[in-house]
Design a protein around this motif. Structure first.
Motif, mmCIF file in Angstrom:
data_model
loop_
_atom_site.group_PDB
_atom_site.id
_atom_site.type_symbol
_atom_site.label_atom_id
_atom_site.label_comp_id
_atom_site.label_asym_id
_atom_site.label_seq_id
_atom_site.Cartn_x
_atom_site.Cartn_y
_atom_site.Cartn_z
ATOM 1 N N THR A 12 34.735 107.205 53.432
ATOM 2 C CA THR A 12 33.946 107.767 54.536
ATOM 3 C C THR A 12 32.499 107.254 54.537
ATOM 4 N N ARG A 13 31.995 106.848 53.364
ATOM 5 C CA ARG A 13 30.635 106.277 53.257
ATOM 6 C C ARG A 13 30.702 104.982 52.460
ATOM 7 N N PRO A 14 31.504 104.027 52.947
ATOM 8 C CA PRO A 14 31.704 102.802 52.151
ATOM 9 C C PRO A 14 30.415 102.003 51.933
ATOM 10 N N LEU A 15 29.508 102.026 52.931
ATOM 11 C CA LEU A 15 28.262 101.255 52.750
ATOM 12 C C LEU A 15 27.414 101.856 51.641
ATOM 13 N N ASP A 16 27.206 103.187 51.700
ATOM 14 C CA ASP A 16 26.434 103.837 50.637
ATOM 15 C C ASP A 16 27.102 103.594 49.284
ATOM 16 N N GLU A 71 41.119 97.208 54.720
ATOM 17 C CA GLU A 71 41.190 98.436 55.544
ATOM 18 C C GLU A 71 41.243 99.695 54.687
ATOM 19 N N LYS A 72 41.819 99.569 53.493
ATOM 20 C CA LYS A 72 41.866 100.710 52.588
ATOM 21 C C LYS A 72 40.512 100.796 51.897
ATOM 22 N N GLN A 73 39.565 101.472 52.584
ATOM 23 C CA GLN A 73 38.177 101.455 52.106
ATOM 24 C C GLN A 73 37.999 102.203 50.789
ATOM 25 N N ARG A 74 39.009 102.939 50.370
ATOM 26 C CA ARG A 74 38.993 103.566 49.048
ATOM 27 C C ARG A 74 38.514 102.593 47.976
ATOM 28 N N TRP A 75 38.903 101.316 48.123
ATOM 29 C CA TRP A 75 38.640 100.345 47.057
ATOM 30 C C TRP A 75 37.228 99.775 47.096
ATOM 31 N N SER A 76 36.393 100.236 48.052
ATOM 32 C CA SER A 76 35.008 99.752 48.106
ATOM 33 C C SER A 76 34.284 100.053 46.782
ATOM 34 N N TYR A 77 34.550 101.209 46.222
ATOM 35 C CA TYR A 77 33.920 101.616 44.957
ATOM 36 C C TYR A 77 34.381 100.716 43.808
ATOM 37 N N PHE A 101 43.172 115.152 54.260
ATOM 38 C CA PHE A 101 42.251 115.595 53.203
ATOM 39 C C PHE A 101 41.037 114.668 53.056
ATOM 40 N N TYR A 102 41.294 113.359 53.024
ATOM 41 C CA TYR A 102 40.203 112.395 52.798
ATOM 42 C C TYR A 102 39.843 111.572 54.030
ATOM 43 N N GLY A 103 40.749 111.529 55.046
ATOM 44 C CA GLY A 103 40.504 110.690 56.217
ATOM 45 C C GLY A 103 41.107 109.303 56.068
ATOM 46 N N GLU A 104 40.925 108.518 57.129
ATOM 47 C CA GLU A 104 41.449 107.150 57.209
ATOM 48 C C GLU A 104 40.918 106.286 56.064
#
Ligand code: NAD
Ligand code: UDP
Length: 387
Positions: A105-109, A177-183, A328-331
């Motif tokens: 949800t806040r991949p840039l931050d 697309e699976k922004q979960r992995w940005s971290y 729960f977590y969104g797209e």
């Protein structure tokens, strides 16, 4: 304190008092590390964070020996940081956005916090010849190789397909697309940069990969000491549900598996790294408890039983409910399927092993949660809703 004088390292040498700059000292891990260093060592801490609520008990009243100083600063934009690194023998960087609800949800931050903001810290250490202990994550491993095999494939039982090893396991992330992995991706890149600073410029570094460290003071209880709409990590989510007598929410069936380690066991490993530089420098360490593996569903069941025991309240009639990750977590959410740390490297270098069973660590932690929050939660539940 009696244990402070004449302490020896693993090679029998007397440990000299150090000055340690701890960035992110006001967080969950930072608060336990500061506590340990104050109670059992002669070292001095320059504690850097934007918050200090979790270390208030160490700052106020001020210690007569002045061994901990708090510096309220945001490392994104504060020129005082370099001076603090220069003043110290060792810098430990814990600062990060590290709650999964933020990754998609806040991949840039998330990327800025875990990569860009960590860069100057690495640079200041490298340029000034200072040692760095950087906190990465077990998430750099991503998914297990075994997760790509058919569900009943026999190789799924082979540890080579799921145990995570620092020096040989690949890092396997989902699509962009699976922004979960940005971290995970930002943490991986900062690890590679630190490793390269070691190889090309001789930086003395240690990288820590925590595997689900949990215990008192982790995250926040929504609406009590954090935003009501906030989504903390699973320990605090489930604690919040138990405190409010709501069903625990299992994301996508609660089938993912995790190994949980008691924060106090993990902090022992960090202290060994701090005090044994010749054994810790140049290494990446998994820090987790391979004996405490459960699915998230099993974690919910055990927490429900333990909470009932510590609170004296009967267990919930409907202990869990299923919720999709999209709701729960969104797209863009995705998950690590399984996380078992290989312990060979940390065992060989530092002789460290975790001790506390899952039941015992949940017993102490939920006793703390109940004692700290039950009253406050009851008050908010009793209040009529206002707009
Ligand atoms: P935490 O959120 O409790 O602590 C992080 C602290 O860093 C917070 O107090 C925050 O205020 C501070 N911080 C963040 N950005 C900052 C900035 N720009 N300037 C100053 N301070 C800043 O998290 P934690 O669980 O204590 O995690 C610490 C580190 O360990 C993180 O790097 C995290 O990625 C890593 N980690 C922890 C776990 C775990 O199991 N707890 C697992 C994997 C990785
Ligand atoms: N999870 C869950 N319910 C919650 C919170 C988390 O089922 O209320 C799941 C989440 O989907 C993940 C696991 O619990 O599979 C651990 O989540 P956590 O936020 O602690 O971080 P992670 O281990 O994924 O980094």
């Amino acid at each position: 304190a009696p244990t402070v004088e004449g302490r020896l390292d693993l090679d029998g040498n007397t440990i000299k008092a150090m000055k340690i700059c701890i960035i992110g000292a006001g967080g969950f891990i930072g608060s336990h590390l500061c506590e340990k260093l104050m109670e059992e060592t002669p070292h001095t801490i320059l504690a850097v964070d934007v918050y200090n609520d979790k270390i208030k008990h160490l700052l106020d009243p001020p210690r007569p020996d002045g061994r901990i100083q708090f510096h309220r600063l945001n490392i994104k934009n504060d020129s005082r940081l370099e001076g603090l690194v220069k003043l110290s023998d060792l810098t430990i960087n814990l600062a990060a956005i590290c709650t999964p609800a933020d990754y998609n949800t806040r991949p840039l931050d998330t990327i800025y916090s875990n990569f860009i903001d960590a860069l100057p810290v690495v640079k200041f250490c490298s340029e000034n010849g200072k040692r760095l202990i950087h906190f990465s994550t077990c998430e750099v491993y991503g998914k297990t190789i075994g997760s790509f095999l058919p569900k009943d494939h026999p190789l799924r039982q082979d540890p080579d397909f799921y145990v995570l090893k620092e020096d040989t396991s690949p890092c396997i992330f989902g699509s962009i697309e699976k922004q979960r992995w940005s971290y995970a991706c930002a943490k991986q890149l900062i690890e590679r940069l630190i490793y390269a600073e070691g190889a090309e410029n001789g930086l003395d570094f240690t990288i820590v990969r925590p595997f689900n460290w949990i215990g008192p003071r982790m995250d926040f209880i929504p609406g009590i000491d954090g935003p009501s709409e906030g989504v903390p990590r699973v320990l605090a989510c489930f604690s919040n549900n138990l405190l409010r007598r709501e069903s625990l929410k299992l994301v996508d069936g609660g089938e993912s598996q995790r190994t949980f380690i008691y924060i106090k066991d993990a902090i022992e490993a960090v202290l060994l790294m701090i005090e044994n530089p010749s054994r810790a420098n140049g290494h990446i360490f998994n820090v987790g408890n391979p004996n405490n593996e459960v699915s998230v569903r099993q974690l919910a069941e055990i927490m429900t039983q333990v909470y009932s025991k510590v609170s004296g309240e009967p267990p919930l009639e409907v202990p869990t409910i299923d919720v999709s990750s999209k709701v729960f977590y969104g797209e863009g959410y995705d998950d690590s399927d399984r996380r078992i740390p290989d312990m060979n490297i940390i065992n060989k270098q530092l002789g460290w092993n975790p001790k506390t069973s899952l039941w015992d660590l949940l017993d102490s932690t939920l006793t703390y949660q109940h004692r700290t929050y039950a009253e406050a939660v009851k008050m908010t539940l009793a209040k009529p809703m206002t707009s």
